[in-house]
Design a protein around this motif. Structure first.
Motif, PDB file in Angstrom:
ATOM      1  N   LEU A  72      86.093  67.842   3.759  1.00  0.00           N
ATOM      2  CA  LEU A  72      86.876  67.379   2.623  1.00  0.00           C
ATOM      3  C   LEU A  72      86.469  68.125   1.367  1.00  0.00           C
ATOM      4  N   ALA A  73      87.447  68.485   0.560  1.00  0.00           N
ATOM      5  CA  ALA A  73      87.206  69.203  -0.693  1.00  0.00           C
ATOM      6  C   ALA A  73      87.625  68.338  -1.865  1.00  0.00           C
ATOM      7  N   GLU A  74      86.764  68.282  -2.865  1.00  0.00           N
ATOM      8  CA  GLU A  74      87.077  67.567  -4.110  1.00  0.00           C
ATOM      9  C   GLU A  74      87.012  68.558  -5.262  1.00  0.00           C
ATOM     10  N   SER A  75      88.042  68.598  -6.091  1.00  0.00           N
ATOM     11  CA  SER A  75      88.132  69.575  -7.171  1.00  0.00           C
ATOM     12  C   SER A  75      87.377  69.119  -8.414  1.00  0.00           C
ATOM     13  N   VAL A  96      79.476  74.506 -14.742  1.00  0.00           N
ATOM     14  CA  VAL A  96      80.495  73.461 -14.872  1.00  0.00           C
ATOM     15  C   VAL A  96      80.176  72.253 -13.997  1.00  0.00           C
ATOM     16  N   TYR A  97      79.753  72.510 -12.761  1.00  0.00           N
ATOM     17  CA  TYR A  97      79.546  71.384 -11.837  1.00  0.00           C
ATOM     18  C   TYR A  97      78.450  70.435 -12.304  1.00  0.00           C
ATOM     19  N   ALA A  98      77.532  70.924 -13.145  1.00  0.00           N
ATOM     20  CA  ALA A  98      76.401  70.117 -13.591  1.00  0.00           C
ATOM     21  C   ALA A  98      76.629  69.474 -14.946  1.00  0.00           C
ATOM     22  N   GLN A  99      77.809  69.614 -15.515  1.00  0.00           N
ATOM     23  CA  GLN A  99      78.082  69.030 -16.817  1.00  0.00           C
ATOM     24  C   GLN A  99      78.539  67.578 -16.741  1.00  0.00           C
ATOM     25  N   GLY A 100      78.824  67.117 -15.546  1.00  0.00           N
ATOM     26  CA  GLY A 100      79.256  65.729 -15.375  1.00  0.00           C
ATOM     27  C   GLY A 100      78.267  64.951 -14.526  1.00  0.00           C
ATOM     28  N   ARG A 101      78.750  63.891 -13.923  1.00  0.00           N
ATOM     29  CA  ARG A 101      77.920  63.059 -13.053  1.00  0.00           C
ATOM     30  C   ARG A 101      77.490  63.847 -11.825  1.00  0.00           C
ATOM     31  N   ASP A 102      76.353  63.500 -11.258  1.00  0.00           N
ATOM     32  CA  ASP A 102      75.857  64.189 -10.069  1.00  0.00           C
ATOM     33  C   ASP A 102      76.883  64.075  -8.945  1.00  0.00           C
ATOM     34  N   TYR A 103      77.396  65.222  -8.516  1.00  0.00           N
ATOM     35  CA  TYR A 103      78.455  65.220  -7.515  1.00  0.00           C
ATOM     36  C   TYR A 103      77.978  64.662  -6.176  1.00  0.00           C
ATOM     37  N   HIS A 104      76.681  64.765  -5.888  1.00  0.00           N
ATOM     38  CA  HIS A 104      76.183  64.215  -4.631  1.00  0.00           C
ATOM     39  C   HIS A 104      76.529  62.727  -4.533  1.00  0.00           C
ATOM     40  N   ASP A 105      76.315  62.000  -5.616  1.00  0.00           N
ATOM     41  CA  ASP A 105      76.590  60.565  -5.620  1.00  0.00           C
ATOM     42  C   ASP A 105      78.084  60.287  -5.563  1.00  0.00           C
ATOM     43  N   VAL A 106      78.847  61.002  -6.373  1.00  0.00           N
ATOM     44  CA  VAL A 106      80.293  60.750  -6.467  1.00  0.00           C
ATOM     45  C   VAL A 106      80.987  61.055  -5.147  1.00  0.00           C
ATOM     46  N   VAL A 107      80.731  62.231  -4.597  1.00  0.00           N
ATOM     47  CA  VAL A 107      81.425  62.638  -3.371  1.00  0.00           C
ATOM     48  C   VAL A 107      80.959  61.803  -2.177  1.00  0.00           C
ATOM     49  N   LYS A 108      79.666  61.516  -2.126  1.00  0.00           N
ATOM     50  CA  LYS A 108      79.170  60.750  -0.975  1.00  0.00           C
ATOM     51  C   LYS A 108      79.774  59.357  -0.928  1.00  0.00           C
ATOM     52  N   LYS A 109      79.912  58.708  -2.079  1.00  0.00           N
ATOM     53  CA  LYS A 109      80.536  57.390  -2.100  1.00  0.00           C
ATOM     54  C   LYS A 109      81.969  57.451  -1.593  1.00  0.00           C
ATOM     55  N   ASN A 163      88.522  78.009  -6.463  1.00  0.00           N
ATOM     56  CA  ASN A 163      87.161  77.862  -5.923  1.00  0.00           C
ATOM     57  C   ASN A 163      86.295  76.837  -6.648  1.00  0.00           C
ATOM     58  N   TRP A 164      86.926  76.012  -7.475  1.00  0.00           N
ATOM     59  CA  TRP A 164      86.168  74.951  -8.147  1.00  0.00           C
ATOM     60  C   TRP A 164      86.214  73.689  -7.292  1.00  0.00           C
ATOM     61  N   VAL A 165      85.447  73.669  -6.209  1.00  0.00           N
ATOM     62  CA  VAL A 165      85.494  72.526  -5.292  1.00  0.00           C
ATOM     63  C   VAL A 165      84.097  72.136  -4.817  1.00  0.00           C
ATOM     64  N   PHE A 166      83.930  70.840  -4.614  1.00  0.00           N
ATOM     65  CA  PHE A 166      82.775  70.304  -3.906  1.00  0.00           C
ATOM     66  C   PHE A 166      83.203  70.055  -2.470  1.00  0.00           C
ATOM     67  N   LEU A 167      82.274  70.211  -1.549  1.00  0.00           N
ATOM     68  CA  LEU A 167      82.578  69.991  -0.138  1.00  0.00           C
ATOM     69  C   LEU A 167      81.756  68.836   0.412  1.00  0.00           C
ATOM     70  N   GLY A 168      82.387  68.047   1.241  1.00  0.00           N
ATOM     71  CA  GLY A 168      81.697  66.978   1.943  1.00  0.00           C
ATOM     72  C   GLY A 168      82.089  67.019   3.408  1.00  0.00           C
ATOM     73  N   ALA A 169      81.238  66.476   4.271  1.00  0.00           N
ATOM     74  CA  ALA A 169      81.500  66.497   5.709  1.00  0.00           C
ATOM     75  C   ALA A 169      81.285  65.116   6.303  1.00  0.00           C
ATOM     76  N   PHE A 251      95.827  78.837  -9.008  1.00  0.00           N
ATOM     77  CA  PHE A 251      96.374  77.753  -8.199  1.00  0.00           C
ATOM     78  C   PHE A 251      95.405  76.583  -8.090  1.00  0.00           C
ATOM     79  N   ALA A 252      94.341  76.605  -8.907  1.00  0.00           N
ATOM     80  CA  ALA A 252      93.320  75.563  -8.811  1.00  0.00           C
ATOM     81  C   ALA A 252      93.903  74.178  -9.069  1.00  0.00           C
ATOM     82  N   VAL A 253      93.408  73.217  -8.313  1.00  0.00           N
ATOM     83  CA  VAL A 253      93.834  71.829  -8.455  1.00  0.00           C
ATOM     84  C   VAL A 253      92.985  71.149  -9.522  1.00  0.00           C
TER      85      VAL A 253
END
Length: 344
Positions: A72-75, A96-109, A163-169, A251-253
């Protein structure tokens, strides 16, 4: 619709930008590429890559019972050009990815929400969710699942994602129909290679982490090599140059989760302010941020390098107390920066 189609619909409505499925054994070439990367010592101090190569190179070995991998990809597409801050030499450039909330927590939830939905539909199912915290090669798996491809900068990008995406599995025991893998569409473009300030790409699709500013500012412990410090500019946590110039970003989302949006105080913070942070101040300022994990000492070391590259002698006053800092790498960086400002 079938289970897979329902799963995709649910994941998309849950906030993910794209979803795909592959088999755990879908990346047979990954192990060889990883072994070469480590043998050439391009992993630097990231010893965990060598220690867990068996699992990382073969996802089916990580959990033999798994039958499908849901990628899964999150923009997190930025709303401003992240290269603009590089011209503000008394300000800090934070990825950019580190300017907001920790993506590990957001995406994992969010992954857990999708995982719970899957178990509700298939009660005998088992799942494991991963977000950059286990020996999982997310980018090759994402390409195998049809989300995009690994570009010449080695990051994942897609024709409909940028290419501005976080990936989760999500690994699962459920048998799901795999998607077709995505082909590479970089063509003759070399924008990402050409812009790299430290020439961290020995060749297209290859990265030498030891020269990558993201690695140097986040993973590397101790002093950075002298010949690389000036090339770091004012980048104190990560580097977005190769991502920012990719033409597929047209074409970035747009990002959908406000928690991943940039905090105003992290868009272009003052180097002078950051240099004065003690441990308590650092932990308070970066609570909930991925920056917190590198600790105050490594962070202030990076700030000192940026001050040395600022060309602004007035910043020397914040360096003076750091030249005798308890951390040797901070003291070394402060002395180097002071010399640079004095010479300028």
């Amino acid at each position: 619709m079938g289970l897979k189609e329902d799963l995709v619909d649910f994941a998309l409505t849950s906030g993910f930008a794209k979803v795909g499925v592959c088999r755990p054994d879908a990346i047979p070439d990954a192990a060889g590429r990883l072994a070469t990367f480590v043998a050439d010592e391009r992993h630097g101090q990231m010893g965990w890559m060598a220690e867990r190569m068996g699992w990382r190179g073969d996802p089916s070995a990580l959990w033999p019972e798994a039958r499908s991998v849901i990628m899964l990809a999150e923009s997190y597409t930025p709303d401003v050009d992240p290269l603009d801050v590089l011209a503000q030499r008394d300000r800090a450039a934070i990825s950019v990815y580190a300017q907001g909330r920790d993506y590990h927590d957001v995406v994992k939830k969010r992954l857990k929400v999708v995982g719970r939905w899957l178990i509700e539909q298939a009660p005998s199912a088992e799942i494991k969710v991963f977000v950059d915290t286990a020996p999982v090669m997310e980018k090759p798996l994402a390409q195998a699942a049809g989300l995009g491809w690994q570009g010449k900068h080695t990051n994942l990008l897609g024709r409909d994602l940028g290419n501005w995406v976080f990936l989760g599995a999500i690994f699962t025991t459920v048998e799901l129909e795999p998607d077709a893998p995505e082909a590479e569409h970089c063509g003759s473009c070399t924008a990402c290679l050409d812009i790299c300030p430290t020439r961290a790409f020995p060749a297209p699709f290859q990265l030498d982490a030891r020269r990558c500013i993201s690695y140097l500012t986040i993973e590397h412990r101790g002093p950075v090599d002298m010949d690389l410090r000036a090339m770091m500019g004012n980048r104190i946590y990560g580097c977005d140059d190769c991502l920012a110039v990719c033409p597929w970003n047209k074409f970035a989302v747009a990002g959908r989760d406000a928690r991943l949006a940039a905090r105003e105080d992290l868009r272009a913070p003052s180097l002078a302010d950051l240099a004065t942070l003690d441990d308590a101040g650092f932990r308070a300022r970066f609570s909930g941020s991925p920056i917190k994990r590198i600790g105050r000492d490594r962070f202030v070391r990076n700030v000192c390098y940026a001050i040395g590259n600022s060309g602004n002698p007035s910043l020397s006053q914040v360096l003076t107390p750091l030249m005798t800092d308890a951390d040797p790498a901070v003291a070394d960086a402060a002395c180097w920066a002071m010399q640079r400002l004095t010479e300028d």
